[in-house]
Scaffold this active site. Structure first.
Site, PDB file in Angstrom:
ATOM      1  N   HIS A 133      -9.943  -4.489  -3.843  1.00 51.99           N
ATOM      2  CA  HIS A 133      -8.632  -4.726  -3.262  1.00 51.99           C
ATOM      3  C   HIS A 133      -8.767  -5.111  -1.799  1.00 51.99           C
ATOM      4  CE1 HIS A 133      -9.413  -0.373  -2.819  1.00 51.99           C
ATOM      5  NE2 HIS A 133      -8.637  -0.381  -1.756  1.00 51.99           N
ATOM      6  N   LEU A 134      -8.056  -6.165  -1.439  1.00 51.43           N
ATOM      7  CA  LEU A 134      -8.025  -6.688  -0.083  1.00 51.43           C
ATOM      8  C   LEU A 134      -6.805  -6.112   0.624  1.00 51.43           C
ATOM      9  CD1 LEU A 134      -8.955  -8.897   2.069  1.00 51.43           C
ATOM     10  CD2 LEU A 134      -7.140 -10.281   1.068  1.00 51.43           C
ATOM     11  N   HIS A 135      -7.019  -5.533   1.797  1.00 49.08           N
ATOM     12  CA  HIS A 135      -5.916  -5.044   2.629  1.00 49.08           C
ATOM     13  C   HIS A 135      -5.443  -6.171   3.530  1.00 49.08           C
ATOM     14  CE1 HIS A 135      -6.353  -0.638   1.901  1.00 49.08           C
ATOM     15  NE2 HIS A 135      -7.574  -1.021   1.553  1.00 49.08           N
ATOM     16  N   ASP A 176       0.861  -1.179   0.000  1.00 49.96           N
ATOM     17  CA  ASP A 176       0.000   0.000   0.000  1.00 49.96           C
ATOM     18  C   ASP A 176       0.903   1.236   0.000  1.00 49.96           C
ATOM     19  OD1 ASP A 176      -1.666   2.240   1.174  1.00 49.96           O
ATOM     20  OD2 ASP A 176      -3.176   0.653   1.146  1.00 49.96           O
TER      21      ASP A 176
END
Length: 165
Positions: free
Chosen positions: A130-132, A62
């Site tokens: 989107h996966l954090h 990120d």
């Protein structure tokens, strides 16, 4: 990997990060949005440290990390967000989490890291699913708000949401 093995499909759950650079650049064509920053990243139009990629997913750090380790797992297909998914996509959500946690283990060196995994919803800053994957838990007041249950849902919450569709 030798040249002949580059032509076979590698199950994403098996592909190790050290092998990711060997994945063929001629991955199947999937829908992209030319204005989407994440589509530009997966298409390598924007310089980014890609930590993992296969025919279906891409993982990178990120750009505004909320913790020491903060990665994004995106599908290569341009999907707007969690709300655009269907019940049939539950396995995809789970696979995104598995890949993200594997990247976290390899990047952190910790076999069982404490991690937060989930999606921003209903509000998100980039309209590409989107996966954090965040470890340790987000630090700082702003990060704690941004990744609170007001603006962020866990993978389990996303699965429960999709099961009802």
């Amino acid at each position: 990997m030798n040249e002949s093995s580059n032509n076979r499909r590698i199950p994403s759950a098996i592909l190790r990060m050290s092998d990711a650079k060997n994945v063929s650049d001629t991955a199947p064509t999937v829908h992209s949005d030319p204005k989407c920053i994440f589509c530009k990243i997966k298409n390598k139009e924007v310089p980014t440290n890609i930590l993992y990629e296969d025919e279906r997913y891409c993982v990178f750090p990120d750009h505004k990390p909320a913790a020491e380790h903060h990665f994004l797992v995106i599908p290569r297909e341009h999907i707007k967000d969690v709300k655009a998914l269907k019940k049939e996509d539950i396995d995809m959500v789970k696979e995104m989490e598995q890949i993200g946690l594997q990247v976290l283990r390899e990047q952190s060196g910790v076999t069982e890291p404490q991690a937060v995994t989930g999606f921003h919803w209903p509000i998100h800053s980039v309209s590409h699913l989107h996966l954090h994957v965040i470890s340790p838990y987000p630090q700082g007041l702003l990060s704690k708000i941004v990744y609170s249950s007001w603006f962020f849902g866990s993978v389990q919450q996303a699965v429960q949401f999709l099961e009802k569709k």
